[in-house]
Motif scaffolding. Structure first.
Motif, mmCIF file in Angstrom:
data_model
loop_
_atom_site.group_PDB
_atom_site.id
_atom_site.type_symbol
_atom_site.label_atom_id
_atom_site.label_comp_id
_atom_site.label_asym_id
_atom_site.label_seq_id
_atom_site.Cartn_x
_atom_site.Cartn_y
_atom_site.Cartn_z
ATOM 1 N N TRP A 148 46.991 36.884 39.925
ATOM 2 C CA TRP A 148 46.130 37.147 41.064
ATOM 3 C C TRP A 148 46.128 35.943 41.993
ATOM 4 C CZ3 TRP A 148 40.989 39.565 38.754
ATOM 5 C CH2 TRP A 148 41.325 40.622 37.887
ATOM 6 N N ASP A 149 45.537 36.095 43.163
ATOM 7 C CA ASP A 149 45.272 34.948 44.029
ATOM 8 C C ASP A 149 43.776 34.913 44.314
ATOM 9 O OD1 ASP A 149 44.783 36.871 46.022
ATOM 10 O OD2 ASP A 149 46.773 36.641 46.906
ATOM 11 N N THR A 150 43.340 33.918 45.074
ATOM 12 C CA THR A 150 41.907 33.746 45.293
ATOM 13 C C THR A 150 41.284 34.942 46.000
ATOM 14 O OG1 THR A 150 42.312 31.363 45.483
ATOM 15 C CG2 THR A 150 40.175 32.162 46.200
ATOM 16 N N ALA A 151 41.971 35.466 47.024
ATOM 17 C CA ALA A 151 41.425 36.592 47.781
ATOM 18 C C ALA A 151 41.291 37.833 46.899
ATOM 19 C CB ALA A 151 42.320 36.889 48.982
ATOM 20 N N LEU A 152 42.323 38.120 46.085
ATOM 21 C CA LEU A 152 42.264 39.284 45.214
ATOM 22 C C LEU A 152 41.164 39.112 44.168
ATOM 23 C CD1 LEU A 152 43.399 41.988 44.232
ATOM 24 C CD2 LEU A 152 45.055 40.705 42.855
ATOM 25 N N GLU A 182 35.690 27.716 44.442
ATOM 26 C CA GLU A 182 35.408 28.714 45.466
ATOM 27 C C GLU A 182 35.040 30.053 44.831
ATOM 28 O OE1 GLU A 182 38.720 28.940 48.087
ATOM 29 O OE2 GLU A 182 38.531 26.863 48.781
ATOM 30 N N LEU A 183 35.740 30.425 43.766
ATOM 31 C CA LEU A 183 35.401 31.668 43.078
ATOM 32 C C LEU A 183 34.010 31.600 42.465
ATOM 33 C CD1 LEU A 183 38.719 32.634 41.237
ATOM 34 C CD2 LEU A 183 37.756 33.654 43.303
ATOM 35 N N ARG A 187 29.942 34.844 47.020
ATOM 36 C CA ARG A 187 28.732 35.690 47.036
ATOM 37 C C ARG A 187 28.653 36.544 45.774
ATOM 38 N NH1 ARG A 187 27.799 39.063 52.376
ATOM 39 N NH2 ARG A 187 27.703 36.900 53.118
ATOM 40 N N SER A 188 29.793 37.061 45.335
ATOM 41 C CA SER A 188 29.872 37.791 44.070
ATOM 42 C C SER A 188 30.801 37.008 43.150
ATOM 43 C CB SER A 188 30.409 39.209 44.287
ATOM 44 O OG SER A 188 29.568 39.948 45.141
#
Length: 307
Positions: A148-152, A182-183, A187-188
């Motif tokens: 995965w990447d950060t956005a996914l 960051e993850l 927010r979630s």
């Protein structure tokens, strides 16, 4: 051990260990890493790790004590809880539901399954994780295997059914402190686990302090061996981070978890791959009722099954 670390030990590290006091584990590991220089990470750390595990085994044999009893100052656990992983199962296949249900009924602490990105949307991945949890009848761990990447990962976190997932292990290709932070701060926030790629206590301290994973899943051999694993356990204890040891080095992981049950929880048992590795042993470690009984023989308790 696998062929590559074995080659490093045979070509270089094994000779460097000859003559070293068997009980000076910290000094030996520092000496071995000095031999590797800039090649410490990756394969170098793995080679040091398997050699360090072997020296601890020898120490236990000479002391006529199982390794867990040599490590701990307090009574050790006679049985160690395990969780099971089946990373080669395609959860999108027709037989996945039956396989998950059957595995989950065997009494393991929990189960772990692979969910690679495979070009799918976050909603599709989250739905698959939710179905798997429903089949298992309990929250599951997910291993993204660095695909995965950060956005996914952030998008999956927003779409996951509540209570479906214990953690997502190694969602990112690299164990990057900033991206994992960051993850965590999203927010979630996504409950993550990592540790397989950690090869130094300094890096681990920073990751645990800034990223606060749901679980620290380092491998006893890959991290540099039992000596380094003891340092990582201390860091996890200080940071109040749960530890679930990776299953590639199952036997030393069982001894560590037995010696420090207040820090190390259920150890990973790789359902497909571990029985194949255990064929080399005269006394295989097999889970019963979701636990593995600690070997009572000296050292790691290993006896090779010779042809």
């Amino acid at each position: 051990m696998d062929d590559l670390p074995a080659a490093v030990v045979a070509a270089r590290l094994g000779a460097a260990a000859v003559g070293w006091p068997v009980a000076d584990h910290g000094g030996l590991v520092r000496h071995l890493f000095a031999q590797l220089g800039q090649h410490r990470a990756g394969l170098g750390s793995w080679a040091v790790g398997v050699l360090d595990c072997a020296v601890w085994d020898l120490h236990g044999v000479l002391a006529e004590r199982p390794l867990a009893h040599l490590l701990a100052e307090t009574p050790v656990a006679g049985r160690v809880p395990v969780y099971v992983s089946w990373l080669s199962l395609d959860l999108r296949s027709g037989n996945a539901e039956g396989a998950v249900r059957q595995t989950a009924r065997q009494g393991f602490a929990f189960t772990k399954w692979a969910v690679r990105a495979a070009g799918e949307s976050a909603r599709s991945i989250a739905s698959l994780a939710g179905r798997t949890s429903a089949w298992a009848g309990a929250p599951v761990a997910i291993d993204a295997l660095g695909t995965w990447d950060t956005a996914l990962a952030a998008a999956v976190a927003r779409a996951l059914p509540e209570g479906a997932v214990r953690w997502v292990e190694d969602p990112l290709p690299e164990t990057d402190c900033q991206e994992y932070r960051e993850l965590r701060d999203a927010r979630s926030p996504l409950p993550v686990a990592f540790g397989e790629r950690v090869t130094s206590a300094l890096g681990a301290r920073r990751l645990l302090a800034h990223c606060r994973p749901a679980a620290f899943t380092f491998d006893v051999a890959w991290c540099g061996g039992i000596t380094e694993a003891l340092r990582l356990l201390d860091l996890a204890r200080a940071a109040s981070i749960p530890v679930h040891l990776h299953g590639r080095a199952l036997v030393p992981a069982v001894h560590l978890a037995a010696a420090f049950p207040q820090v190390a929880g259920a150890v990973e048992y790789q359902l497909v791959w571990e029985p194949r590795r255990q064929r080399a042993l005269a006394h295989p470690l097999k889970p019963t009722g979701g636990h593995i009984t600690l070997p009572d023989r000296p050292g790691l308790g290993l006896t090779l099954r010779w042809p």
